[in-house]
Design an enzyme around this catalytic site. Structure first.
Site, short mmCIF file in Angstrom:
data_model
loop_
_atom_site.label_atom_id
_atom_site.label_comp_id
_atom_site.label_asym_id
_atom_site.label_seq_id
_atom_site.Cartn_x
_atom_site.Cartn_y
_atom_site.Cartn_z
CE LYS A 60 -3.96 -2.28 2.34
NZ LYS A 60 -3.35 -3.50 2.65
CB THR A 118 -12.67 -1.96 5.06
OG1 THR A 118 -11.49 -2.79 5.39
CG2 THR A 118 -13.03 -2.12 3.52
O1 C5P Z 1 -7.74 -14.18 7.31
P1 C5P Z 1 -8.45 -13.12 6.38
O2 C5P Z 1 -9.21 -13.99 5.24
O3 C5P Z 1 -9.33 -12.29 7.02
O4 C5P Z 1 -7.10 -12.23 5.79
C1 C5P Z 1 -7.73 -11.38 4.82
C2 C5P Z 1 -6.51 -10.51 4.19
O5 C5P Z 1 -6.90 -9.42 3.44
C3 C5P Z 1 -5.63 -10.13 5.32
O6 C5P Z 1 -4.14 -10.31 4.84
C4 C5P Z 1 -5.93 -8.65 5.54
O7 C5P Z 1 -4.80 -7.64 5.97
C5 C5P Z 1 -6.45 -8.56 3.88
N1 C5P Z 1 -7.31 -7.34 3.81
C6 C5P Z 1 -8.55 -6.87 4.42
N2 C5P Z 1 -9.46 -6.20 4.36
C7 C5P Z 1 -9.19 -5.21 3.84
C8 C5P Z 1 -7.84 -5.00 3.09
C9 C5P Z 1 -6.86 -6.09 3.07
O8 C5P Z 1 -8.93 -8.19 5.16
N3 C5P Z 1 -10.01 -4.13 3.49
#
Ligand code: C5P
Length: 234
Positions: A60, A118
């Site tokens: 990012k 988010t």
């Molecule tokens: O374990 P999980 O499925 O929640 O992981 C989702 C991944 O996506 C993590 O690496 C998290 O940091 C990333 N992410 C997220 N929501 C966002 C942006 C990135 O969960 N809005």
């Protein structure tokens, strides 16, 4: 056909390599984020590439255009496939990222913009000086700016992807985290969607972490998600 990306939210290169080997051929794309990259640096990207996998380098970037341009060039040299920037960095920064990526021709990393984190709500946006827009309005305007400035796609929540995929040009990449198969633990994710919903709404790539990494059988977990994604395409 949408692709599955597994978030390598682990602390060491050894753990990352072990997870990828456990999951095997089921998954070909992995996300390396701030935690793992800060701990292990470019070596972990090379290790994942050496296993024949694609890499989404999720750092990012948000800095002056020259710095972002040079950071994207460094990512291109590592052979990463997707990289993230913040659209709040503005037109010149986004364009600098897109131009640096384009230098790699066929192997150019695709540049994805983050619109609004988010984790931010309307009060947070006001605190940082975004006074007149709701988060949804800010997401839309940041998305248009990013794509108009040369970004290849967006990272967006499953709740945003439907609107954005209908209003942005065909070929835009939509990467969606916050995906949970029915019955999976939600964890700290607040607004989740199933893999099928996300694909139906236009997601081109789904990022999934814990439902696969923490599963007793990660291969079965990944295959169940892939089957659900494929069921939409049929
Ligand atoms: O374990 P999980 O499925 O929640 O992981 C989702 C991944 O996506 C993590 O690496 C998290 O940091 C990333 N992410 C997220 N929501 C966002 C942006 C990135 O969960 N809005």
């Amino acid at each position: 056909m949408a692709e599955l990306i597994v978030a390598l939210d682990v602390q060491t290169r050894e753990e990352a390599v072990a997870k990828i080997k456990d999951i095997g051929d089921a998954v070909g794309f992995y996300k390396i984020g701030l935690e793992l990259f800060t701990a292990e640096g470019p070596d972990v990207v090379k290790a994942v590439k050496d296993l024949g996998k694609k890499v989404f380098l999720d750092l990012k970037f948000h800095d002056i255009p020259r710095t972002v341009e040079r950071a994207v060039r460094s990512g291109g040299k590592l052979g990463v496939d997707l990289m993230t920037i913040h659209s709040i960095g503005g037109n010149a920064m986004i364009k600098a990222a897109a131009d640096a990526a384009a230098e790699f021709g066929e192997a150019a990393p695709k540049i994805l913009a983050v619109t609004v984190l988010t984790s931010l709500d309307e009060a947070d946006l006001k605190d940082v000086g975004i006074l007149s827009r709701t988060p949804a309005e800010q997401v839309r305007s940041a998305a248009y700016l990013a794509v108009a400035s040369g970004a290849n796609g967006l990272v967006c929540s499953p709740k945003e992807v439907g609107v954005l995929s209908k209003s942005l040009r065909a070929g835009t990449i939509f990467v969606t985290p916050g995906v949970r198969p029915v019955g999976a633990a939600v964890g700290d994710q607040k607004r989740v969607a199933t893999p099928a919903d996300a694909v139906r709404d236009g997601a081109t790539h789904l990022v999934v972490g814990r439902p696969i990494l923490a599963a007793a059988d990660p291969v079965a977990a990944a295959r169940a998600i892939l089957d659900e994604m494929a069921s939409v395409a049929l």
